[in-house]
Each structure stands twice: as C-alpha cells, then as structure tokens.
Design a protein around this motif. Structure first.
Motif, PDB file in Angstrom:
ATOM      1  N   VAL A  94       3.015   4.177   1.163  1.00  0.00           N
ATOM      2  CA  VAL A  94       2.926   2.734   0.904  1.00  0.00           C
ATOM      3  C   VAL A  94       1.873   2.450  -0.161  1.00  0.00           C
ATOM      4  N   ASN A  95       0.720   3.109  -0.054  1.00  0.00           N
ATOM      5  CA  ASN A  95      -0.333   2.926  -1.057  1.00  0.00           C
ATOM      6  C   ASN A  95       0.121   3.420  -2.428  1.00  0.00           C
ATOM      7  N   LEU A  96       0.894   4.500  -2.441  1.00  0.00           N
ATOM      8  CA  LEU A  96       1.408   5.012  -3.711  1.00  0.00           C
ATOM      9  C   LEU A  96       2.319   3.989  -4.375  1.00  0.00           C
ATOM     10  N   GLN A  97       3.187   3.357  -3.594  1.00  0.00           N
ATOM     11  CA  GLN A  97       4.065   2.334  -4.143  1.00  0.00           C
ATOM     12  C   GLN A  97       3.269   1.144  -4.687  1.00  0.00           C
ATOM     13  N   GLU A  98       2.286   0.705  -3.923  1.00  0.00           N
ATOM     14  CA  GLU A  98       1.468  -0.415  -4.376  1.00  0.00           C
ATOM     15  C   GLU A  98       0.677  -0.057  -5.631  1.00  0.00           C
ATOM     16  N   GLU A  99       0.146   1.157  -5.675  1.00  0.00           N
ATOM     17  CA  GLU A  99      -0.604   1.584  -6.852  1.00  0.00           C
ATOM     18  C   GLU A  99       0.304   1.686  -8.068  1.00  0.00           C
ATOM     19  N   GLU A 135       3.732  13.169  -7.530  1.00  0.00           N
ATOM     20  CA  GLU A 135       3.032  12.970  -6.258  1.00  0.00           C
ATOM     21  C   GLU A 135       4.002  13.133  -5.077  1.00  0.00           C
ATOM     22  N   LYS A 184      -2.447  12.947  -6.319  1.00  0.00           N
ATOM     23  CA  LYS A 184      -3.689  13.066  -5.561  1.00  0.00           C
ATOM     24  C   LYS A 184      -4.313  14.434  -5.810  1.00  0.00           C
ATOM     25  N   LEU A 239       1.226   5.754   5.364  1.00  0.00           N
ATOM     26  CA  LEU A 239       0.324   4.850   4.660  1.00  0.00           C
ATOM     27  C   LEU A 239       0.080   5.305   3.225  1.00  0.00           C
ATOM     28  N   ASP A 240       0.008   6.627   3.017  1.00  0.00           N
ATOM     29  CA  ASP A 240      -0.178   7.144   1.658  1.00  0.00           C
ATOM     30  C   ASP A 240       0.997   6.778   0.766  1.00  0.00           C
ATOM     31  N   ARG A 280       0.919  -1.792  -9.262  1.00  0.00           N
ATOM     32  CA  ARG A 280      -0.292  -2.342  -9.869  1.00  0.00           C
ATOM     33  C   ARG A 280      -0.504  -1.790 -11.278  1.00  0.00           C
ATOM     34  N   CYS A 327       4.373   9.405 -10.414  1.00  0.00           N
ATOM     35  CA  CYS A 327       4.781   9.077  -9.043  1.00  0.00           C
ATOM     36  C   CYS A 327       5.714  10.155  -8.489  1.00  0.00           C
TER      37      CYS A 327
END
Length: 257
Positions: A99-104, A133, A10, A96-97, A107, A130
């Motif tokens: 969780v979003n990092l894992q999903e990103e 981050e 980020k 939440l960040d 993806r 990752c």
C-alpha cells in the motif's frame, strides 16, 4: 556522504567497503565490509538479530540473497576515496508495504509531473522502479517466481528498446526523405524553370514560323491572283485575236461567193 538517487526499490542501510591490504594469500578477501555509520548522518541502527536456522534454511536464504543481488545489483558510489555499497533489502514485504509503495508511486508521479498519456521517460522510470520492487518482494517469498518475473521484465525492456530503435530509425529515415525531398524540390523547380524557358522559346519560334507562313501564303495568294489576272487577260487577248482573225477570214471568203 552523497547518497544515490532515491528509488522505489527498498535497500538496506549503506555500508563502507575498505580495501584489505594485509592478507596476501590467494584466498584472501579483497574487500571487507564494515557497517559503519556514513559521515554526516545519524547512527545507523543495527539490523535485528536473526534466529538460528537450520543449514537448509540458511542455504535457501543465501541463495535468495544471491538471486536478489543478481536481479537488483547493489548500488555503489565513492566519496573521499571511500567506497560505499548499498544492497537491496531482503526483508519480506507486508500488505502495508505494498500500500505504501502504491502511495509513494502516485506521490512521485505527481511530484515529478509525469504525463498520464503518451511517451513519458519519467513515468516509465518510476513504473520500472515499482516493478523492480515488486520483483524483490516476490523473490523473497518465491525465488522461482521472481526469476520468471525477471524474464518478463527483461523481455519488456528489450521490446521497448526495439521499439525505440525502430522509432529512431523511422525518424532518421523521415529526415533523410525530407532532405531528399527538399533537394529534389530545388532540382525540380530548376527543371520547371528551364522547361518554361524552353516553352517560351518554342512559342516564340512557333509565332515566328506562323508569321512566315502567313507571309508566304499572302505572297503566294498575291502571285496567284497576278497570274490569274494575267491568264485572264491573255485569254481575252487570244479571244479578241481569234475573233479578229475569224472576221478577217470571213471577209476574205465572202467576195469569192
């Protein structure tokens, strides 16, 4: 503005860095940062106003920013003679960040078709981003823990680099051995051909010598047979002569009785 490649790390909004040629004093800053909006993009929202903190907290925040910049250096690129800089974000991360990092991460692994097993540069790059981050998020909360994770990251990279060097050396060694084997194979085939020629020549010489030996043996056998026959005839002749002489001698001696 041509932004750098997207990363899982980020970053803050990019800012324009311009040269300051007005100040000539030794303590004059060589760069000045103007948080202008990059051309071709929408307005960049101003960062939220920070509350006033004590001198100790400000010093701690400044040290954290310096540590973040040392761990993850700012990204720089040039466009139209202008230098753009984008520093890593110092905003604390929430659950939440993460969780979003894992999903990103999942993806992008699927989007870039990274292999699930074996050696894959794409998967290694994404997991490295990752991990960077995660180091950023940990460093904001605890700088010492972030520096320790930095040591772990550097050790992992050094180990992987060592393995890569070893692999490249092994491949080069294998190629050299393969070339030497090919060259040695050609030399060995030539040597085998020469030895087969020598063998055929020696076999020819052996056959010729055997033929000569057989001729000599046959000649010697014939000569021996001739000599034996001659010797037998001589013995018979001598026996006949002896018998004749004996008969004559008996004839001479008999009247005198």
């Amino acid at each position: 503005m041509i932004p750098p490649n997207a990363s899982l790390v980020k970053y803050d909004n990019p800012v324009l860095v311009s040269r300051n040629t007005d100040k000539k004093t030794p303590r004059a800053r060589a760069l000045k940062v103007s948080p202008t909006t990059p051309p071709g993009t929408g307005p960049v929202p101003n960062p939220p106003a920070k509350s006033k903190v004590s001198g100790l907290d400000a010093k701690s925040a400044q040290q954290t920013d310096e540590i973040l910049n040392s761990i993850l250096p700012p990204r720089e690129w040039t466009e139209n003679g202008q230098l753009w800089v984008q520093q890593v974000s110092s905003t604390p991360a929430t659950r939440l960040d993460v969780v979003n990092l894992q999903e990103e991460l999942d993806r992008r692994l699927q989007q870039r078709q990274a292999r699930e097993t074996g050696i894959c540069p794409v998967r290694r790059e994404l997991y490295s981003q990752c991990f960077d981050e995660l180091i950023r998020q940990v460093t904001i909360n605890c700088a010492e823990r972030g520096l320790l994770l930095l040591r772990v990251r550097d050790e992992i990279r050094m180990t992987i680099a060592a393995y890569q060097t070893l692999y490249e050396s092994s491949v080069a060694f294998g190629m050299r051995k393969a070339l030497q084997a090919e060259q040695g194979k050609a030399d060995m085939e030539k040597r085998i051909s020469d030895l087969e020629d020598d063998k055929r020549k020696l076999e020819k010489d052996v056959n010729e010598l055997k033929a000569k030996c057989e001729q000599i043996e046959n000649r010697a056998k014939e000569q021996r047979q001739v000599e034996e026959k001659k010797h037998t005839e001589e013995i018979q002749f001598l026996k006949r002569t002896n018998q004749q002489l004996k008969t004559q001698l008996e004839g001479i001696i008999a009247p005198k009785k």
